[in-house]
Scaffold this active site. Structure first.
Site, PDB file in Angstrom:
ATOM      1  N   ASP A 161      94.453  66.497 -37.920  1.00  0.00           N
ATOM      2  CA  ASP A 161      93.290  65.797 -38.442  1.00  0.00           C
ATOM      3  C   ASP A 161      93.679  64.914 -39.619  1.00  0.00           C
ATOM      4  OD1 ASP A 161      91.660  67.230 -36.679  1.00  0.00           O
ATOM      5  OD2 ASP A 161      91.400  68.845 -38.117  1.00  0.00           O
ATOM      6  N   HIS A 162      92.829  63.956 -39.914  1.00  0.00           N
ATOM      7  CA  HIS A 162      92.988  63.060 -41.048  1.00  0.00           C
ATOM      8  C   HIS A 162      93.220  63.839 -42.341  1.00  0.00           C
ATOM      9  CE1 HIS A 162      91.072  60.714 -44.355  1.00  0.00           C
ATOM     10  NE2 HIS A 162      91.698  59.708 -43.794  1.00  0.00           N
TER      11      HIS A 162
END
Length: 193
Positions: free
Chosen positions: A56-57
């Site tokens: 994920d970011h």
């Protein structure tokens, strides 16, 4: 070609983004100098790399980039159960029941998770500071876990720890199958064996 990359917080696990957010493209040749033993920056193989799995970011750590489609399939196919290991900083000290629930599988909206290896570990003294830093609350302690999964659902660890009452503060992948982060600084890469 196999490249190990330490994905920094705030970088997308893709090579382009319509919204102008940071992507893997800025961390690879020709944007940066190749690591020792790697092909030259103008080698076309750099343009054919794919991430074997995603982060994920707001997660950090190990990504394996490769041009080997069969390897990507092997590592991401849920039927293969390729292990991925994470260091996870959570809110509050977990009780034995919470750790056992994580080990045995947590029921999420998309169904129960598989069993996981979960271990309480001391705060890693080798881990780099995160930029931006995680939120600190003087009245709420935190704890670190090492979690190994053999599946990979969207934001799975974050959802698992929240389900047992311990939201994830920081998530760092340290291993994918036989490959380890082993001191690779954020944004850096090395060729995989």
């Amino acid at each position: 070609m196999r490249v190990l990359l330490n994905k920094p917080w705030g970088t997308l696990s893709q090579f382009t983004d319509r919204d102008g957010r940071a992507t893997l493209a800025a961390l690879l040749p020709p944007a940066v100098t190749p690591p020792p033993g790697a092909p030259r920056a103008d080698d076309p193989r750099w343009r054919h790399l794919y991430a074997a799995g995603r982060l994920d970011h707001d997660s950090e750590g190990l990504l394996l980039l490769t041009d080997e489609g069969a390897l990507v399939q092997h590592l991401t196919d849920p039927r293969r159960h390729a292990p991925k290991t994470y260091l996870v900083q959570i809110e509050r000290e977990p009780q034995a029941a919470a750790l056992q629930a994580l080990r045995g599988g947590v029921v999420l909206r998309d169904g129960p998770t598989r069993t996981a290896e979960v271990e309480r570990v001391p705060a890693p003294d080798w881990l780099w500071p995160r930029d931006p830093p995680i939120r600190q609350r003087k009245s709420v302690a935190d704890a670190w876990l090492r979690i190994t999964l053999r599946e990979g659902r969207n934001r799975q660890i974050r959802r698992m720890t929240a389900a047992v009452g311990h939201p994830t503060l920081r998530l760092v992948r340290i291993a994918i199958g036989p490959w380890r982060l082993d001191g690779l600084p954020p944004g850096a890469m090395r060729m995989a064996d």
